[in-house]
Write an enzyme that holds these catalytic residues in place. Sequence first.
Site, PDB file in Angstrom:
ATOM      1  N   HIS A   1      -7.818  -4.303  -2.875  1.00 30.82           N
ATOM      2  CA  HIS A   1      -6.702  -3.641  -2.221  1.00 30.82           C
ATOM      3  C   HIS A   1      -6.373  -4.367  -0.911  1.00 30.82           C
ATOM      4  O   HIS A   1      -7.256  -4.901  -0.249  1.00 30.82           O
ATOM      5  CB  HIS A   1      -7.067  -2.178  -1.935  1.00 30.82           C
ATOM      6  CG  HIS A   1      -5.904  -1.339  -1.514  1.00 30.82           C
ATOM      7  ND1 HIS A   1      -4.792  -1.153  -2.307  1.00 30.82           N
ATOM      8  CD2 HIS A   1      -5.690  -0.622  -0.383  1.00 30.82           C
ATOM      9  CE1 HIS A   1      -3.941  -0.358  -1.687  1.00 30.82           C
ATOM     10  NE2 HIS A   1      -4.458  -0.028  -0.512  1.00 30.82           N
TER      11      HIS A   1
ATOM     12  N   ASP B   1      -8.900  -3.365  -7.290  1.00 31.02           N
ATOM     13  CA  ASP B   1      -8.435  -2.348  -6.345  1.00 31.02           C
ATOM     14  C   ASP B   1      -8.840  -0.959  -6.828  1.00 31.02           C
ATOM     15  O   ASP B   1      -8.283  -0.446  -7.799  1.00 31.02           O
ATOM     16  CB  ASP B   1      -6.908  -2.452  -6.230  1.00 31.02           C
ATOM     17  CG  ASP B   1      -6.323  -1.512  -5.195  1.00 31.02           C
ATOM     18  OD1 ASP B   1      -7.038  -0.613  -4.723  1.00 31.02           O
ATOM     19  OD2 ASP B   1      -5.135  -1.685  -4.872  1.00 31.02           O
TER      20      ASP B   1
ATOM     21  N   CYS C   1       0.845  -1.189   0.000  1.00 30.43           N
ATOM     22  CA  CYS C   1       0.000   0.000   0.000  1.00 30.43           C
ATOM     23  C   CYS C   1       0.891   1.254   0.000  1.00 30.43           C
ATOM     24  O   CYS C   1       1.709   1.411  -0.899  1.00 30.43           O
ATOM     25  CB  CYS C   1      -0.951  -0.044   1.199  1.00 30.43           C
ATOM     26  SG  CYS C   1      -2.258   1.188   1.151  1.00 30.43           S
TER      27      CYS C   1
END
Length: 246
Positions: A214, A183, A126
């Site tokens: 995600h 995502d 991330c």
Amino acid sequence: MQITKRNVELRVDDSLMRVYIASPKPAGVYPGIVFYSDIYQLGSPMIRLANYLAGHGYVVAAPEIFHRIEPIGLVIEPDDLGRMRGNDDARRTPIADYDADCRAVIEFLKAESSVFSDKIGTLGFCIGGHLAFRAAFHDEIKAAACCYPTGIPSGKLGKGIADTIERVSEIKGEMLIVFGTLDPHIPESDRQVIIKALENAKVPHKTVLYEAEHTFMRDDGYRYDPEATTSAWAEIIAFFDRIFAV
């Protein structure tokens, strides 16, 4: 293999940065990895990821990315309030501070007797995927694995606009980018911008796509995908093993 675990203290710009170290237990010299968490810092899901990599023969060094803002050892809860807190911490952290932290962890690994000083890579998730991408600007980083890295085309990383996408040509090592096609934080258009930038700069790279959401490798949330995670880990380990010839 079995691993050992410890915490070390590094001073960066007069701030104490705790770094979690997971290392193979057998005596020897191993490649080193700068490991970046997501916005929730070093909670159990991130520690398990770091430990997993260490068990494959790597000395993994994971800094607390918000050490200038949060108390030492603080883990941000992965709920709505925690998400807002983590994003605010990210917004308040200057890009130069992230870069200084990276430099400090690289120098730590280079000085470790259990680490090959010429075999250093990075892995992140991330926001940590973006930080791992930036870490690749350092000459010492031979391999960077970036899992669903956010904010690279837009420059969203911290205080100010990150110049990451403009600096792709500085990358000397190889890149592995892991994306989830479901995502919403990294849509197809952003994925293509990143891939095209790597291609145009002639950076050796591989892109792996999974029909996943995600943070699909974070095992404490509803978006966790065990099958995609297992496959992604196989790609990551093979990538590092090839480059570092372990």
